[in-house]
Design a protein around this motif. Structure first.
Motif, short mmCIF file in Angstrom:
data_model
loop_
_atom_site.label_atom_id
_atom_site.label_comp_id
_atom_site.label_asym_id
_atom_site.label_seq_id
_atom_site.Cartn_x
_atom_site.Cartn_y
_atom_site.Cartn_z
N UNK A 167 0.88 -1.28 0.18
CA UNK A 167 0.04 0.00 -0.01
C UNK A 167 0.75 1.28 -0.03
N UNK A 168 0.29 2.32 -0.70
CA UNK A 168 0.99 3.46 -0.80
C UNK A 168 1.39 4.13 0.55
N UNK A 169 0.54 3.91 1.63
CA UNK A 169 0.97 4.42 3.04
C UNK A 169 1.71 3.89 3.50
N UNK A 170 2.05 2.53 3.57
CA UNK A 170 3.08 2.04 3.85
C UNK A 170 4.41 2.06 3.43
N UNK A 171 4.61 2.49 2.04
CA UNK A 171 5.73 2.91 1.24
C UNK A 171 6.12 4.16 1.90
N UNK A 172 5.31 5.25 2.15
CA UNK A 172 5.59 6.59 2.76
C UNK A 172 6.17 6.42 4.08
N UNK A 173 5.60 5.76 5.03
CA UNK A 173 5.78 5.38 6.27
C UNK A 173 7.33 4.86 6.38
N UNK A 174 7.54 3.87 5.73
CA UNK A 174 8.77 3.11 5.92
C UNK A 174 9.99 4.39 5.23
N UNK A 175 9.79 4.83 4.21
CA UNK A 175 10.79 5.99 3.68
C UNK A 175 10.96 6.80 4.87
N UNK A 176 9.82 7.38 5.46
CA UNK A 176 9.92 8.45 6.51
C UNK A 176 10.79 7.78 7.59
N UNK A 177 10.53 6.59 7.93
CA UNK A 177 11.48 5.97 9.17
C UNK A 177 12.95 6.00 8.82
N UNK A 178 13.22 5.74 7.37
CA UNK A 178 14.68 5.71 7.01
C UNK A 178 15.25 6.73 6.59
N UNK A 179 14.63 8.06 7.04
CA UNK A 179 15.22 9.31 6.82
C UNK A 179 16.59 9.41 7.32
N UNK A 180 17.49 10.04 6.90
CA UNK A 180 18.89 10.03 7.40
C UNK A 180 18.96 10.89 8.43
N UNK A 181 18.26 12.06 8.71
CA UNK A 181 18.22 12.84 9.83
C UNK A 181 17.19 12.52 10.92
N UNK A 182 17.35 12.25 12.13
CA UNK A 182 16.34 11.75 13.10
C UNK A 182 15.21 12.77 13.26
N UNK A 183 15.58 14.13 12.96
CA UNK A 183 14.49 14.91 13.24
C UNK A 183 13.34 14.90 11.84
N UNK A 184 13.82 14.26 10.87
CA UNK A 184 13.03 14.16 9.65
C UNK A 184 12.21 12.70 9.72
N UNK A 185 12.35 11.81 10.73
CA UNK A 185 11.59 10.76 11.09
C UNK A 185 10.41 11.11 11.91
N UNK A 186 9.32 10.08 11.90
CA UNK A 186 8.23 10.27 12.80
C UNK A 186 8.93 10.57 14.17
N UNK A 187 7.69 11.58 14.88
CA UNK A 187 8.06 12.23 16.09
C UNK A 187 8.53 11.03 17.26
N UNK A 188 7.71 10.17 17.16
CA UNK A 188 7.84 8.96 18.08
C UNK A 188 7.10 7.84 17.59
N UNK A 189 7.33 6.58 18.31
CA UNK A 189 6.53 5.60 17.91
C UNK A 189 5.01 5.54 17.91
N UNK A 190 4.40 6.26 18.69
CA UNK A 190 3.03 6.60 18.88
C UNK A 190 2.57 7.39 17.71
N UNK A 191 3.34 8.31 17.30
CA UNK A 191 3.04 8.96 15.82
C UNK A 191 2.91 7.90 15.00
N UNK A 192 4.06 7.18 14.74
CA UNK A 192 4.07 6.11 13.87
C UNK A 192 2.95 5.16 13.80
#
Length: 749
Positions: free
Chosen positions: A249-274
């Protein structure tokens, strides 16, 4: 352990269910409470470890055990007790009925897990991490082997064995400065690799790597060289998961790529947000608000986004154990880098013990960890030499490592076979195809015994066997080998997996060499379209296949289409790879060939002039590819009637090739023939006869007197004799050529 197999007069060990470099896991019975548990025991430290090392390890163990025991959540393995018995540290945990994600992938024949399972696992792990992070606990070694899926569908994170209390910076710093690096390369965050302080967002990055792998079948950075894996995490943007598997699914693709952001501040704020994002994507409904986001670490604790170089401790790392591919080392390095995790898993009494580190397969007992690390480093150095084009040196390194690995690990150990594979690769790249073929056959047979016939690494060796057969001109055998590998890849990975498409690309190439040009074009065209859809139209693999499409179009006489395709590939490669990349130059060269075939000689001439200038600037005047471009320039000078210039160019190129490649090298002989052609066009037939005879003699020495190219040169020689009025000699030579051709035609095909 004591002979009674009873720890602290309470835990009776019943059956070993896991083993790793750091120790063992046992199914046990808690005699006090009458329940079954899992007991994890660290291997006793040997005399090679000094007192300071032992104290650090014991302190870390007790600290981590207390942290793990404090966690109470359905998504976290329960720790009941810990302690030390007769010098052995142990941890008592709940006994789980299920398999870790690494095992699930292996049992699924390296196919990714079903999409609904992947999304469910993502949501449950996010929920568990949300809890642990709110307790100030960061896992730091999240990977498929540390996530269990139970028989009832519950997902649990295991082995908070290298966890740290997030706020306790001083203890973290003290323990990590001993040089005991933590984490597994395939799943490490960029900030973890760079040796910076990490927070909960490092776990989110590792989770992104895990989700990527169980969703696609491969980690985001899938190299066997640990250094390349680490650099990939730090510097390379991952390919979107849907490029590997379109049904995600498209949302999963976006979620995984956001988790793999190089800079920590560009990832989801926390696991709850995820978790909220996953629930929203999964159900389309607004999820119940979760707890507030965790505060980010202060500016002084944020990791740098990029480092000029990876820290020194990473240089001794092996690539680790990704969930698929299952490169099994005979023993984990006895290094607290593995924390309490190592390769341990928990299982029920009826479950098979995990494929752990196979101590029994070693010829002379477990080799020293320092030796394994040194050999892994030398293996990586050999790969780096190959990347620099220093194949002879690379081959020597790999041969030495292979011999030593065989002596300590055995001939069929995956590490030994990995070195043998690289030996074959180096031999192939230095023109020693016969030796390379023997090496690849040996590796393929060993991997089939050790890993199975359809294992990706077995198939990789078989595919290289097919490629080497093609190098040797044994295209019919190569075709059979490619067909066999392709069937296995389709069966194990599916028709659109990148490795399946790579095999089909090679098959198309080989079909054209068999003269089955129409089939070759059809297969190449289909692969190019599939690669464009999955990888993108600018991906180097897509462009490589489009290049092959252009080649087959030319073989079919469709030169206008071939020219258009070569020109498109050249433009795309200039953007994707750079204007001076060898592949860009190659496409420009072939575009010049197509222009010549279409009679557009003036355009071809200008193209080759610019190509010669660019090749000379990029690679030097004496580089073989520069000389190839100069040869093309000379040919087109002749086609435009400028024969004196063409002859001068041919003479100069031939002289350089004779010095650098040898007088009988095919490129030198081609240049010699071009000299003869120029002399003929200028009416200098006596000199042309000498040149044609040199060509015929060289081809006879190298290819044999009856080879079609030798006979063509003899025909050219006869034509010169006719021009010189020596008809009787010409007729005799024509008869000799005809006899050879009749003999060739009578031979069995």
């Amino acid at each position: 352990m004591a002979d009674t197999r009873l720890i602290q007069s309470r835990y009776r060990l019943l059956e070993q269910i896991g083993r790793g470099g750091m120790g063992e896991v046992w199914r046990a019975r808690d005699e006090s409470l009458g329940r079954q548990v899992a007991v994890k025991c660290l291997k006793p430290l040997g005399p090679q470890h000094d007192g300071a090392f032992t104290r650090v390890l014991r302190e870390r163990f007790r600290r981590e055990a207390r942290v793990a025991a404090s966690l109470q959540h359905r998504g976290v393995t329960v720790v009941h007790d810990f302690g030390e018995h007769e010098g052995v540290l142990y941890l008592v945990m709940e006994l789980l009925d299920g398999h870790n994600l690494s095992q699930l992938l292996e049992e699924n024949a390296q196919h990714p897990l079903p999409v609904d399972h992947v999304v469910d696992i993502a949501e449950q792990v996010a929920d568990a991490l949300g809890y642990t992070h709110r307790q100030g606990v960061v896992h730091r070694d999240l990977k498929p082997a540390n996530i269990m899926r139970l028989s009832d569908g519950t997902v649990k994170i295991c082995d908070f064995g290298i966890a740290r209390l997030g706020h306790d910076i001083s203890m973290t710093s003290r323990l990590t400065t001993t040089g005991l690096a933590m984490g597994t390369p395939h799943y490490m965050s960029p900030e973890q690799i760079s040796g910076k302080e990490v927070d909960h967002r490092s776990d989110l990055y590792s989770l992104g790597c895990v989700l990527y792998e169980i969703a696609t079948g491969v980690p985001p950075f899938d190299q066997e060289d640990a250094w390349a894996v680490l650099v990939g995490h730090r510097d390379t943007e991952p390919t979107p998961p849907r490029s590997h598997r379109a049904e995600l699914p498209g949302f999963f693709d976006r979620v995984v790529l956001d988790l793999l952001a190089k800079a920590p501040e560009e990832r989801p704020a926390d696991a709850g947000d995820l978790r909220r994002r996953i629930v929203l994507g999964r159900t389309g409904e607004q999820p119940v608000p979760g707890p507030p986001a965790l505060p980010h670490a202060g500016p002084g604790l944020l990791p740098a986004r990029r480092e000029a170089a990876l820290p020194l401790w990473t240089r001794s790392m092996t690539a680790g154990h990704r969930a698929t591919g299952s490169v099994r080392h005979a023993v984990e390095q006895d290094d607290p880098a593995a924390g309490l995790t190592g390769r341990w898993t928990t299982a029920t009494a009826t479950s098979p013990a995990p494929h752990s580190d196979s101590f029994v397969s070693l010829p002379t007992g477990p080799p020293a960890p320092d030796l394994l690390a040194a050999l892994a480093g030398r293996h990586s150095a050999g790969i780096d030499l190959g990347r620099l084009g220093r194949w002879e040196e690379a081959g020597e390194v790999h041969r030495a490592v292979a011999a030593q690995r065989e002596s300590v690990l055995g001939p069929d150990h995956p590490d030994t076979l990995a070195s043998r594979y690289e030996v074959g690769f180096a031999l192939s790249r230095t023109g020693r195809a016969d030796e390379a073929l023997r090496e690849f056959v040996r590796v393929a047979e060993g991997r089939e015994r050790a890993l199975g016939a359809d294992h990706p690494q077995t198939l990789a060796a078989r595919q290289e066997t097919a490629y080497t057969l093609g190098q040797l001109g044994r295209h019919a055998e190569a075709h059979q080998a490619y067909e066999s590998v392709l069937a296995a890849r389709r069966r194990a990975m599916g028709p659109d997996h990148p490795e399946t498409l790579r095999c089909r690309h090679n098959l198309a190439f080989n079909l054209s060499r068999l003269g089955r040009t129409e089939e070759s074009w059809r297969v190449a065209h289909e692969v190019a379209e599939s690669r464009a859809r999955l990888l993108g139209r600018m991906h180097p693999d897509t462009l490589a296949t489009r290049y092959e499409v252009a080649y087959t179009l030319g073989r079919l006489g469709r030169w206008a289409e071939a020219l258009e395709t070569y020109q498109d590939v050249a433009r795309a490669r200039a953007v994707a790879l750079g204007a001076d990349h060898p592949d860009t130059f190659a496409a420009r060269y072939e575009a010049g060939i197509s222009l010549g075939r279409l009679g557009r000689d003036a355009e071809a001439l200008e193209l080759y002039r610019s190509l010669v200038a660019d090749r000379t600037r990029s690679s030097g005047a004496f580089d073989p590819e520069t000389l190839r471009a100069r040869h093309g320039l000379g040919v087109n000078l002749g086609r435009t009637g400028r024969w004196e210039e063409a002859l001068a160019e041919a003479r100069e190129v031939c002289a350089i090739r004779a010095r650098t490649l040898g007088p009988d090298h095919p490129d030198t002989v081609i240049s010699c023939r071009e000299i003869a052609v120029g002399l003929g066009w200028l009416g200098r037939w006596g000199e042309a006869l000498v040149a044609y005879r040199q060509v015929a003699a060289a081809r006879s020495r190298v290819l044999g007197p009856g080879h079609p190219q030798t006979l063509a040169a003899r025909n050219d020689e006869a034509h010169c004799l006719e021009r010189l009025g020596r008809s009787d000699e010409a007729a005799e030579l024509h008869r000799a050529v005809a006899a050879h051709r009749a003999h060739n035609a009578a031979l069995p095909s």
